[in-house]
Every structure is written in C-alpha cells, then in structure tokens.
Design a protein around this motif. Structure first.
Motif, PDB file in Angstrom:
ATOM      1  N   ALA A  97       4.782   4.615  12.013  1.00 45.28           N
ATOM      2  CA  ALA A  97       5.726   5.652  12.449  1.00 45.28           C
ATOM      3  C   ALA A  97       6.774   5.868  11.353  1.00 45.28           C
ATOM      4  CB  ALA A  97       6.409   5.231  13.745  1.00 45.28           C
ATOM      5  N   TYR A  98       6.987   7.132  10.958  1.00 45.60           N
ATOM      6  CA  TYR A  98       7.986   7.456   9.945  1.00 45.60           C
ATOM      7  C   TYR A  98       8.984   8.448  10.532  1.00 45.60           C
ATOM      8  CZ  TYR A  98       4.615  11.279   9.408  1.00 45.60           C
ATOM      9  OH  TYR A  98       3.758  12.315   9.651  1.00 45.60           O
ATOM     10  N   LYS A  99      10.244   8.296  10.145  1.00 44.52           N
ATOM     11  CA  LYS A  99      11.324   9.079  10.739  1.00 44.52           C
ATOM     12  C   LYS A  99      11.656  10.301   9.878  1.00 44.52           C
ATOM     13  CE  LYS A  99      13.521   5.123  13.005  1.00 44.52           C
ATOM     14  NZ  LYS A  99      14.777   4.323  13.127  1.00 44.52           N
ATOM     15  N   PRO A 100      12.203  11.356  10.513  1.00 44.59           N
ATOM     16  CA  PRO A 100      12.627  12.531   9.739  1.00 44.59           C
ATOM     17  C   PRO A 100      13.653  12.146   8.679  1.00 44.59           C
ATOM     18  CG  PRO A 100      12.615  13.034  12.086  1.00 44.59           C
ATOM     19  CD  PRO A 100      12.406  11.557  11.967  1.00 44.59           C
ATOM     20  N   PHE A 150       3.826  -0.856   3.674  1.00 44.48           N
ATOM     21  CA  PHE A 150       3.583   0.514   3.232  1.00 44.48           C
ATOM     22  C   PHE A 150       4.857   1.049   2.578  1.00 44.48           C
ATOM     23  CE2 PHE A 150       0.455  -0.015   6.615  1.00 44.48           C
ATOM     24  CZ  PHE A 150      -0.687   0.497   6.015  1.00 44.48           C
ATOM     25  N   VAL A 151       4.697   1.676   1.412  1.00 46.16           N
ATOM     26  CA  VAL A 151       5.841   2.242   0.682  1.00 46.16           C
ATOM     27  C   VAL A 151       5.674   3.763   0.646  1.00 46.16           C
ATOM     28  CG1 VAL A 151       7.118   2.275  -1.479  1.00 46.16           C
ATOM     29  CG2 VAL A 151       6.018   0.157  -0.711  1.00 46.16           C
ATOM     30  N   VAL A 152       6.702   4.471   1.128  1.00 48.40           N
ATOM     31  CA  VAL A 152       6.640   5.931   1.218  1.00 48.40           C
ATOM     32  C   VAL A 152       6.632   6.557  -0.178  1.00 48.40           C
ATOM     33  CG1 VAL A 152       7.885   7.994   1.960  1.00 48.40           C
ATOM     34  CG2 VAL A 152       7.728   6.022   3.490  1.00 48.40           C
ATOM     35  N   GLU A 153       5.683   7.463  -0.367  1.00 53.46           N
ATOM     36  CA  GLU A 153       5.636   8.297  -1.566  1.00 53.46           C
ATOM     37  C   GLU A 153       5.662   9.762  -1.143  1.00 53.46           C
ATOM     38  OE1 GLU A 153       2.213   7.338  -3.851  1.00 53.46           O
ATOM     39  OE2 GLU A 153       2.934   5.340  -4.425  1.00 53.46           O
ATOM     40  N   GLU A 154       6.327  10.612  -1.939  1.00 58.42           N
ATOM     41  CA  GLU A 154       6.396  12.046  -1.635  1.00 58.42           C
ATOM     42  C   GLU A 154       5.315  12.800  -2.404  1.00 58.42           C
ATOM     43  OE1 GLU A 154      10.281  13.503  -2.467  1.00 58.42           O
ATOM     44  OE2 GLU A 154      11.263  12.286  -0.934  1.00 58.42           O
ATOM     45  N   LYS A 155       4.524  13.566  -1.681  1.00 53.69           N
ATOM     46  CA  LYS A 155       3.526  14.413  -2.340  1.00 53.69           C
ATOM     47  C   LYS A 155       4.237  15.577  -3.037  1.00 53.69           C
ATOM     48  CE  LYS A 155      -0.111  13.585   1.101  1.00 53.69           C
ATOM     49  NZ  LYS A 155      -0.995  14.255   2.108  1.00 53.69           N
ATOM     50  N   LYS A 209       0.842  -1.193   0.000  1.00 53.44           N
ATOM     51  CA  LYS A 209       0.000   0.000   0.000  1.00 53.44           C
ATOM     52  C   LYS A 209       0.884   1.251   0.000  1.00 53.44           C
ATOM     53  CE  LYS A 209      -3.829  -2.124   2.557  1.00 53.44           C
ATOM     54  NZ  LYS A 209      -4.893  -1.869   1.562  1.00 53.44           N
ATOM     55  N   PRO A 210       0.477   2.295  -0.703  1.00 51.89           N
ATOM     56  CA  PRO A 210       1.262   3.540  -0.695  1.00 51.89           C
ATOM     57  C   PRO A 210       1.045   4.320   0.598  1.00 51.89           C
ATOM     58  CG  PRO A 210      -0.715   3.820  -2.018  1.00 51.89           C
ATOM     59  CD  PRO A 210      -0.688   2.376  -1.597  1.00 51.89           C
ATOM     60  N   LEU A 211       2.082   5.021   1.024  1.00 52.51           N
ATOM     61  CA  LEU A 211       1.998   5.934   2.168  1.00 52.51           C
ATOM     62  C   LEU A 211       2.463   7.303   1.671  1.00 52.51           C
ATOM     63  CD1 LEU A 211       1.518   6.430   5.201  1.00 52.51           C
ATOM     64  CD2 LEU A 211       3.917   5.821   5.582  1.00 52.51           C
ATOM     65  N   THR A 237      10.971   4.052   0.842  1.00 55.18           N
ATOM     66  CA  THR A 237      11.192   3.416   2.143  1.00 55.18           C
ATOM     67  C   THR A 237       9.978   2.541   2.493  1.00 55.18           C
ATOM     68  OG1 THR A 237      12.508   5.296   2.885  1.00 55.18           O
ATOM     69  CG2 THR A 237      11.681   3.811   4.593  1.00 55.18           C
ATOM     70  N   LYS A 238      10.239   1.349   3.027  1.00 57.46           N
ATOM     71  CA  LYS A 238       9.160   0.393   3.309  1.00 57.46           C
ATOM     72  C   LYS A 238       8.976   0.188   4.811  1.00 57.46           C
ATOM     73  CE  LYS A 238       9.763  -2.189  -1.002  1.00 57.46           C
ATOM     74  NZ  LYS A 238      10.032  -3.501  -1.617  1.00 57.46           N
TER      75      LYS A 238
END
Length: 367
Positions: A225-228, A255-260, A189-191, A234-235
């Motif tokens: 939880a996602y880090k600075p 969850f896979v990090v996506e940048e808006k 799933k995208p995050l 990032t998964k």
C-alpha cells in the motif's frame, strides 16, 4: 570392523573437529531437522534425523564418551565394551579392570538436549527458539536417561533426566555462551510508480519467489500500500517475507519507491512542472484580437484547468506562472500545506527563418 565415524558424518564433521565445531554443527543441524520445522509428510523422517543428531552431539561433546566411541564405535559405547566382549571396568573405561558390569550408555531424549543447549545461551537465541517447547517429542518415548549407578567420572553420579547436564562441555551450563545467529539481512526491490499513482495512492499486489532453508522455493503475494504524495526513496518493509538462512530466519523484504518518467510533467519535491509553448508573436503582442493568452492543462487526476498569461505584457523566455494547490499531495501529516503547486514554464518558440521584408520590418519596429 569398528564403525566410529557415523556420528561425525551426522553432524558433517571430521574426526579432528574442535569443541566449537561440534557446537556449531549441532546448532545448525538441530534447527534444520527439528520436527516442528518439518511438518506433514516430512515429520517422520525429521524425527529420526533429529534423534540421531542429538545422540551424536551428546557423545561427541563429552570427552569421556567421545574417547570410548572413537576406540570402539557405537556398539562398544552402548553395549558396555568392545566388540570382542572385553567390557569396561568399574570406572567405566577400558583397561580399568573388572568385567562387563560397569558402564552402559543410553541416549538422552533429543528434546532435552535441544532445550538444554539453547537455554545455556542465556536467552541469546531470541524468539527463534520460542516455538520449540520443552514438551514431549513424538515417538520419543524410547529414550531413556542415564541411571543412577554407572555414569562417567565428572558427571556427578549419573544423570537423572537432565539434572546432570551442567557438567557436559559444549554449552550445557558451562563455558562460553553460544552467540546468537547473525541477523538475516534484507532483500531490496524497486517499486516503480507513475506520477498518477503517486498522486492518488493505492495498492499493488506483487508476487515474489523466496528460497527456503530446506532448498525448496515458495511463491508469496505481498500487498504493498502506498500513500498519496509519497516521494522516491520511500521504503516499505515486510519482515520475515524473504529468503530463509541456515538458521531458519527469513530476510526482510524492502520495497523502495521509484518514480517513472512522465511524458508531460516533472516533479520537484511537492511541486509539478509543465512546459507550454507560445510563439514569438504571442510573447511580444499577445493573442490575435487582444486579451490574455490562455492554455488548458490536464492535471494528474484528469481535471482540466486554464492557465493564463498577464494581458498586455511581453513574455520573456522561461517566464513562470504558479497555480497554488495544483501540485502533488503532501504526505507529511504535520504539514500545514496540503498540496504543492503547479508551475507552468512558458517556452517562447522563435521562428527558424525570416524573409528579407520581415527582417526589414522588424528593424524598423525595433529601432
């Protein structure tokens, strides 16, 4: 009329099912209907179903019992003879001579069948079966093991408890070991996170709906939880949080990090790029009144910093100013650099039109 199809129906099989089909069907149905996997109001019905599944497997996995069942059905198998009272002979088979004092079948405790089946896999079942202990089965006291007198040929003189199960086909101590079930896989799933969120770090509570083996659905809240400084790609994994397969195994949710997209900034690795405009006049002459051109930039954490161009210089299009340490946090713990840089790209805005006197004046100035 002899009913000799019920055991096949219990396991979802046809009468021409192979030994491998019978084993596969038992593994699937016994895991699905084990009472420990059906707690609460569903347990009583699951116990009865689990009992019948074990009984069906015990009969169909043994050629001798299967042969008798196929001819005379469940009543003939359990009552020591065909429905007309012909009985089995001394050897336990029809036509062997003698009266009805020979063979009589009694079902084995379904927990014993279950434990023997999976222990025969040589530990291949993994932790999936660890929750099913060898202890008693609620309501299972009515199950009796084979006595020492009758039995079937090849069973080693009957079965006291499960002692003789090594001779049964279908994985009870002999033949090819059962393969473990295939891994359940994962759900991706995208995050989607903004640059502001990735700059500061934080936690999101996400609700997912997962499908259970029973056919029902369940809602689950996952705290992500996602880090600075985390980057896109990032998964974050949550083991056993996804859909259940037919064996009761739950998928991993990843969850896979996506940048808006950001209205002002662009991220390149750990650096942040922002574009600022200046006029052609400013690029050539500097600000009115002299000095250096200075502009204010609001950072991702809300601070305001001033960025200046060198005084007295002509600024060409694409000129860059680098502000050290004002970029994204560096998430790698081993990195010496704690933050990336802010890079300002100066965009020189040319006038769209010039009057004739302006053109003439520029020609004189520029030669």
């Amino acid at each position: 009329m002899v009913n000799n199809t019920e055991y096949y129906k219990v396991l979802g099989l046809s009468k021409d099912a192979s030994d491998a089909d019978i084993k596969k069907a038992y593994r699937k149905e016994s895991l699905k209907w084990h009472p420990d996997k059906n707690p609460g109001d569903k347990r009583a019905a699951a116990e009865e179903k689990f009992k019948k599944i074990g009984e069906a497997y015990e009969v169909l996995s043994d050629p001798n019992k299967k042969s008798i069942y196929d001819q005379f059905g469940e009543d003939g198998l359990k009552n020591g003879g065909p429905p007309n009272g012909g009985g089995f002979g001394a050897g336990g088979f029809p036509g062997a001579g003698g009266g009805g004092g020979g063979f009589s079948y009694h079902a084995t405790d379904p927990n014993d069948i279950f434990n023997a089946f999976f222990s025969s896999m040589g530990g291949g079942g993994g932790d999936e079966y660890a929750s099913f202990g060898a202890g008693g089965f609620p309501g299972g006291g009515g199950y009796s093991s084979f006595g020492g007198g009758g039995g079937f040929p090849g069973m080693g003189g009957g079965m006291g408890g499960m002692g003789g199960m090594g001779g049964m086909p279908g994985g009870f101590g002999g033949g090819e070991p059962e393969k473990p079930p295939p891994p359940p896989g994962e759900v991706v799933k995208p995050l989607a996170l903004s640059l502001e969120e990735l700059y500061k770090g934080g936690t999101k509570r996400l609700k997912i709906t997962r499908h259970l083996r029973s056919g029902s659905t369940e809602e689950k809240i996952l705290e992500v939880a996602y880090k600075p400084g985390w980057k896109k790609g990032t998964k974050i994994k949550f083991a056993s949080a996804g859909n259940e397969d037919e064996y009761g195994q739950a998928q991993t949710v990843t969850f896979v990090v996506e940048e808006k997209p950001h209205p002002r900034f662009e991220r390149v690795d750990d650096d942040i790029i922002v574009k600022l405009n200046i006029t052609l006049s400013q690029a050539l002459l500097g600000p009115d009144g002299g000095g250096a051109i200075t502009k204010e930039v609001e950072t991702l954490d809300g601070r305001r910093i001033n960025v200046s161009l060198p005084a007295g210089e002509i600024i060409p299009p694409g000129y860059e100013t680098r502000v050290t340490g004002e970029g994204m946090p560096v998430s790698k713990a081993a990195s010496v650099k704690r933050k990336g840089d802010l890079i300002v790209k100066w965009n020189v805005v040319f006038p769209r039109t010039l009057t004739a006197p302006q053109k003439e004046a520029l020609r004189k100035v520029l030669g």
